[in-house]
Design a protein around this motif. Structure first.
Motif, PDB file in Angstrom:
ATOM      1  N   TYR A  35       0.675  -9.776   1.407  1.00 33.90           N
ATOM      2  CA  TYR A  35       1.521  -8.867   2.185  1.00 33.90           C
ATOM      3  C   TYR A  35       1.082  -7.436   1.936  1.00 33.90           C
ATOM      4  CZ  TYR A  35       4.082 -13.112   2.579  1.00 33.90           C
ATOM      5  OH  TYR A  35       4.393 -14.418   2.833  1.00 33.90           O
ATOM      6  N   GLU A  36       0.769  -6.737   3.009  1.00 36.20           N
ATOM      7  CA  GLU A  36       0.292  -5.359   2.901  1.00 36.20           C
ATOM      8  C   GLU A  36       1.188  -4.463   3.760  1.00 36.20           C
ATOM      9  OE1 GLU A  36      -1.867  -3.175   1.439  1.00 36.20           O
ATOM     10  OE2 GLU A  36      -1.189  -1.714   2.928  1.00 36.20           O
ATOM     11  N   ALA A  37       1.598  -3.337   3.170  1.00 33.51           N
ATOM     12  CA  ALA A  37       2.538  -2.453   3.872  1.00 33.51           C
ATOM     13  C   ALA A  37       1.904  -1.778   5.083  1.00 33.51           C
ATOM     14  CB  ALA A  37       3.046  -1.394   2.892  1.00 33.51           C
ATOM     15  N   GLY A 453      -7.133   0.270 -16.276  1.00 36.72           N
ATOM     16  CA  GLY A 453      -8.330   0.945 -15.752  1.00 36.72           C
ATOM     17  C   GLY A 453      -8.142   1.322 -14.298  1.00 36.72           C
ATOM     18  N   VAL A 454      -8.706   2.472 -13.907  1.00 40.86           N
ATOM     19  CA  VAL A 454      -8.498   2.935 -12.525  1.00 40.86           C
ATOM     20  C   VAL A 454      -9.716   2.710 -11.639  1.00 40.86           C
ATOM     21  CG1 VAL A 454      -6.890   4.755 -13.223  1.00 40.86           C
ATOM     22  CG2 VAL A 454      -9.291   5.329 -12.925  1.00 40.86           C
ATOM     23  N   GLY A 455     -10.866   2.414 -12.232  1.00 42.24           N
ATOM     24  CA  GLY A 455     -12.094   2.305 -11.446  1.00 42.24           C
ATOM     25  C   GLY A 455     -12.136   0.994 -10.660  1.00 42.24           C
ATOM     26  N   VAL A 456     -12.874   1.013  -9.572  1.00 45.76           N
ATOM     27  CA  VAL A 456     -13.000  -0.195  -8.745  1.00 45.76           C
ATOM     28  C   VAL A 456     -13.503  -1.383  -9.579  1.00 45.76           C
ATOM     29  CG1 VAL A 456     -14.239  -1.173  -6.754  1.00 45.76           C
ATOM     30  CG2 VAL A 456     -13.229   1.122  -6.601  1.00 45.76           C
ATOM     31  N   PRO A 457     -14.536  -1.220 -10.425  1.00 48.38           N
ATOM     32  CA  PRO A 457     -14.976  -2.383 -11.219  1.00 48.38           C
ATOM     33  C   PRO A 457     -13.885  -2.915 -12.142  1.00 48.38           C
ATOM     34  CG  PRO A 457     -16.523  -0.548 -11.456  1.00 48.38           C
ATOM     35  CD  PRO A 457     -15.366  -0.023 -10.682  1.00 48.38           C
TER      36      PRO A 457
HETATM   37  C1  LIG Z   1      -9.909  10.180  -4.040  1.00 46.39           C
HETATM   38  C2  LIG Z   1     -10.236   9.057  -4.967  1.00 46.39           C
HETATM   39  C3  LIG Z   1     -11.547   8.862  -5.369  1.00 46.39           C
HETATM   40  C4  LIG Z   1     -11.857   7.819  -6.223  1.00 46.39           C
HETATM   41  N1  LIG Z   1     -13.157   7.623  -6.583  1.00 46.39           N
HETATM   42  C5  LIG Z   1     -13.499   6.531  -7.299  1.00 46.39           C
HETATM   43  C6  LIG Z   1     -14.871   6.219  -7.505  1.00 46.39           C
HETATM   44  O1  LIG Z   1     -15.765   6.925  -7.040  1.00 46.39           O
HETATM   45  N2  LIG Z   1     -15.152   5.077  -8.201  1.00 46.39           N
HETATM   46  C7  LIG Z   1     -14.179   4.254  -8.677  1.00 46.39           C
HETATM   47  O2  LIG Z   1     -14.497   3.228  -9.291  1.00 46.39           O
HETATM   48  N3  LIG Z   1     -12.862   4.527  -8.485  1.00 46.39           N
HETATM   49  C8  LIG Z   1     -12.512   5.634  -7.791  1.00 46.39           C
HETATM   50  N4  LIG Z   1     -11.187   5.896  -7.546  1.00 46.39           N
HETATM   51  C9  LIG Z   1     -10.169   4.995  -8.076  1.00 46.39           C
HETATM   52  C10 LIG Z   1     -10.012   3.727  -7.241  1.00 46.39           C
HETATM   53  O3  LIG Z   1     -10.472   3.952  -5.942  1.00 46.39           O
HETATM   54  C11 LIG Z   1      -8.553   3.300  -7.180  1.00 46.39           C
HETATM   55  O4  LIG Z   1      -8.004   3.254  -8.480  1.00 46.39           O
HETATM   56  C12 LIG Z   1      -8.409   1.921  -6.521  1.00 46.39           C
HETATM   57  O5  LIG Z   1      -9.036   1.871  -5.272  1.00 46.39           O
HETATM   58  C13 LIG Z   1      -6.940   1.546  -6.430  1.00 46.39           C
HETATM   59  O6  LIG Z   1      -6.834   0.230  -5.949  1.00 46.39           O
HETATM   60  P1  LIG Z   1      -5.451  -0.570  -5.994  1.00 46.39           P
HETATM   61  O7  LIG Z   1      -5.661  -1.835  -5.287  1.00 46.39           O
HETATM   62  O8  LIG Z   1      -4.938  -0.594  -7.387  1.00 46.39           O
HETATM   63  O9  LIG Z   1      -4.425   0.386  -5.215  1.00 46.39           O
HETATM   64  P2  LIG Z   1      -4.399   0.924  -3.731  1.00 46.39           P
HETATM   65  O10 LIG Z   1      -5.759   1.163  -3.218  1.00 46.39           O
HETATM   66  O11 LIG Z   1      -3.452   2.072  -3.767  1.00 46.39           O
HETATM   67  O12 LIG Z   1      -3.769  -0.269  -2.917  1.00 46.39           O
HETATM   68  C14 LIG Z   1      -2.407  -0.594  -2.967  1.00 46.39           C
HETATM   69  C15 LIG Z   1      -2.010  -1.206  -1.646  1.00 46.39           C
HETATM   70  O13 LIG Z   1      -0.637  -1.587  -1.713  1.00 46.39           O
HETATM   71  C16 LIG Z   1      -0.042  -1.288  -0.462  1.00 46.39           C
HETATM   72  N5  LIG Z   1       1.418  -1.190  -0.637  1.00 46.39           N
HETATM   73  C17 LIG Z   1       2.152  -0.149  -1.064  1.00 46.39           C
HETATM   74  N6  LIG Z   1       3.452  -0.473  -1.117  1.00 46.39           N
HETATM   75  C18 LIG Z   1       3.555  -1.761  -0.695  1.00 46.39           C
HETATM   76  C19 LIG Z   1       4.637  -2.670  -0.513  1.00 46.39           C
HETATM   77  N7  LIG Z   1       5.898  -2.331  -0.787  1.00 46.39           N
HETATM   78  N8  LIG Z   1       4.356  -3.923  -0.047  1.00 46.39           N
HETATM   79  C20 LIG Z   1       3.085  -4.292   0.253  1.00 46.39           C
HETATM   80  N9  LIG Z   1       2.026  -3.465   0.100  1.00 46.39           N
HETATM   81  C21 LIG Z   1       2.260  -2.229  -0.391  1.00 46.39           C
HETATM   82  C22 LIG Z   1      -0.706   0.008  -0.044  1.00 46.39           C
HETATM   83  O14 LIG Z   1      -0.572   0.234   1.343  1.00 46.39           O
HETATM   84  C23 LIG Z   1      -2.137  -0.240  -0.478  1.00 46.39           C
HETATM   85  O15 LIG Z   1      -2.911  -0.825   0.537  1.00 46.39           O
HETATM   86  C24 LIG Z   1     -10.838   6.953  -6.693  1.00 46.39           C
HETATM   87  C25 LIG Z   1      -9.518   7.156  -6.299  1.00 46.39           C
HETATM   88  C26 LIG Z   1      -9.203   8.191  -5.455  1.00 46.39           C
HETATM   89  C27 LIG Z   1      -7.779   8.399  -5.017  1.00 46.39           C
END
Ligand SMILES: Cc1cc2nc3c(=O)[nH]c(=O)nc-3n(C[C@H](O)[C@H](O)[C@H](O)COP(=O)(O)OP(=O)(O)OC[C@H]3O[C@@H](n4cnc5c(N)ncnc54)[C@H](O)[C@@H]3O)c2cc1C
Length: 471
Positions: A35-37, A453-457
């Motif tokens: 489920y994606e918002a 961890g915050v990075g994609v890997p």
């Molecule tokens: C500007 C920027 C640059 C970056 N650069 C790098 C980089 O170069 N290399 C690297 O490794 N990392 C980088 N990062 C970090 C990395 O991109 C993020 O930490 C990562 O993509 C986060 O992924 P996630 O799935 O945890 O969260 P998100 O990408 O935030 O995904 C969460 C999802 O949940 C959905 N959602 C929200 N609420 C609800 C709900 N109630 N019900 C259902 N769905 C919901 C959202 O719509 C979203 O699609 C960067 C981050 C930012 C912001």
């Protein structure tokens, strides 16, 4: 049959879905739904491709040293798409008094591989160079006094190298990645490698040198890796492996409740609500949504999810050859700006996107991606695209002089509110408690960038490991 809900379709949720689908195809008796918002998948990972330009809206690559995103890309058939950063021309600048000063070569974040590399470097005063030399000489003292408790990044860097190194490199480097305040960030959570080095060797410079020596003549891998068509192709390749009927876009999760042995997940669907039952729930949502979903299950757990998150606002500018030839950008990957709490519209960093990775722009073009974080991003978040681009261009012009007007049709503005959770001092301890409390709820797992961890890997590793551990 085990029914599993994934909430959130960012890279964390998608990596979990990919792994669950693999297990299902291999015969595991499970049924998963995501489920994606929003109306799209990928969360912060997003690429805009336009007129031959590959423009990253969020992450532009990953640290090569962490193998998990690469492994996934290869598994997805993207091996030929992998590209390496242009390390031969790698340089990062720091904006000091309006001028770009190059960081010395051979730095591991704020730690130099050798004291010689600091000689003649205009970035540092004599006092900072002396502080570096002293760190090497203070190895025994630093080892003996290494704290066991967590501390802030600023306190750690200051203890080793003093205030100038903290302000000129430590703070901008860490804020550039975590968007946050080094006085609050947990050193154990965000610089675990350096903490170990301190415990083992005292001096970080000595530890980095020992690592280099142990490495011998082995060639260095590229510092960053990305994908030819942008990070969005990782998302596209995962999605291509997932059955469309299991993915539910524009369906934000509203609440999660225990009903008998099952979890009842309520989502918004159009103007109505939908309700479904699952044995397992993987919450891969950003912190604010996660707190809402956890609150009624365990207020104590919800309170342990990080509170602070930094926002990012990005403006990307492109110049086609004729305009691009009218100004010079120094060789390198980009620049960082030491954070200034009093500045309201100050850039945190900028990437020279055409120089960092090969093949991102048509021949002869230039691309600069300007990044606002912290208080500046919060201030610009609600402002118009015009206001954001004007604020970014004003600062770029102050640095580069009279920049020609960038291509209007190729200018992008992206806003990522509260996208980078802050790992504040004590983070690891709080996360251990949070994991225990959530574990006690039975069947819920927290994924995403708020925890490990915050990075994609990191997220790919974490989500795949969570699924493999259980299914
Ligand atoms: C500007 C920027 C640059 C970056 N650069 C790098 C980089 O170069 N290399 C690297 O490794 N990392 C980088 N990062 C970090 C990395 O991109 C993020 O930490 C990562 O993509 C986060 O992924 P996630 O799935 O945890 O969260 P998100 O990408 O935030 O995904 C969460 C999802 O949940 C959905 N959602 C929200 N609420 C609800 C709900 N109630 N019900 C259902 N769905 C919901 C959202 O719509 C979203 O699609 C960067 C981050 C930012 C912001």
């Amino acid at each position: 049959m085990k029914r599993v809900a994934i909430v959130g379709g960012g890279i964390a949720g998608l990596a979990a879905a990919y792994e669950l689908e693999k297990q299902r195809l291999a015969g595991a008796d499970l049924d998963w739904q995501l489920y994606e918002a929003s109306e799209r998948l990928g969360g912060t990972v997003s690429t805009t491709r336009i007129e031959g330009f590959v423009l990253e809206d969020g992450p532009d690559g990953w640290v090569t040293e962490k193998p998990w995103a690469r492994d996934l890309a290869v598994e997805l058939g993207l091996k030929d798409e992998l590209i390496s950063s242009n390390d031969a021309t790698r340089k990062t600048y720091i904006l000091i008094d309006g001028k770009l000063e190059a960081m010395p070569g051979g730095m591991r974040m704020m730690v130099p591989e050798s004291l010689e590399s600091l000689e003649g470097c205009a970035l540092f005063t004599e006092a900072a160079r002396a502080a570096y030399a002293a760190e090497l000489a203070r190895a025994d003292e630093l080892k003996a006094s290494a704290p066991t408790e967590d501390e802030s990044v600023s306190s750690f860097v200051r203890r080793h190298f003093g205030e100038e190194v903290l302000e000129k490199i430590g703070a901008p480097l860490l804020s550039g990645v975590f968007g946050g305040d080094v006085a609050k960030l947990s050193v154990q959570a965000v610089m675990a490698g350096f903490v170990t080095m301190e415990r083992e060797q005292g001096s970080l410079i000595a530890a980095v040198q020992a690592k280099l020596k142990a490495r011998g003549n082995k060639p260095h891998p590229p510092i960053f890796t990305s994908l030819r068509r942008g990070m969005g192709s990782l998302v596209e390749a995962i999605v291509a492996k997932l059955p469309a009927e299991r993915i539910h876009l524009s369906q934000p999760a509203m609440s999660l409740k225990r009903e008998g042995k099952l979890w009842c997940l309520k989502t918004m669907k159009g103007t109505g609500k939908a309700k479904r039952h699952f044995q397992r729930v993987l919450l891969a949502t950003p912190i604010d949504a996660t707190k809402v979903l956890l609150e009624s299950l365990s207020a104590e757990a919800a309170a342990l999810v990080p509170n602070d998150a930094s926002s990012a606002v990005l403006a990307t500018f492109c110049w086609k050859p004729e305009a691009a030839s009218q100004f010079l950008v120094p060789t390198g990957f980009g620049f960082l700006v030491p954070p200034d709490a009093s500045a309201t519209e100050s850039l945190l960093a900028a990437t020279f996107a055409d120089q960092k990775f090969p093949g991102r722009v048509p021949e002869g073009c230039k691309v600069i991606r300007a990044f606002f974080g912290g208080a500046s991003a919060a201030a610009l978040m609600e402002q118009s695209d015009e206001a954001v681009t004007a604020a970014a261009l004003k600062q770029l012009r102050a640095i580069f002089g009279e920049l020609p007007q960038p291509e209007a049709s190729l200018t992008t503005v992206r806003r990522w509110p509260r996208s980078l959770p802050q790992y504040a001092v004590g983070h690891l301890e709080r996360m251990a408690k949070l994991e225990t409390l959530v574990g006690e709820l039975g069947g819920i797992k927290l994924l995403g960038n708020a925890y490990r961890g915050v990075g994609v890997p990191d997220l790919v590793r974490d989500s795949r490991a969570a699924v493999r551990a259980e299914y």
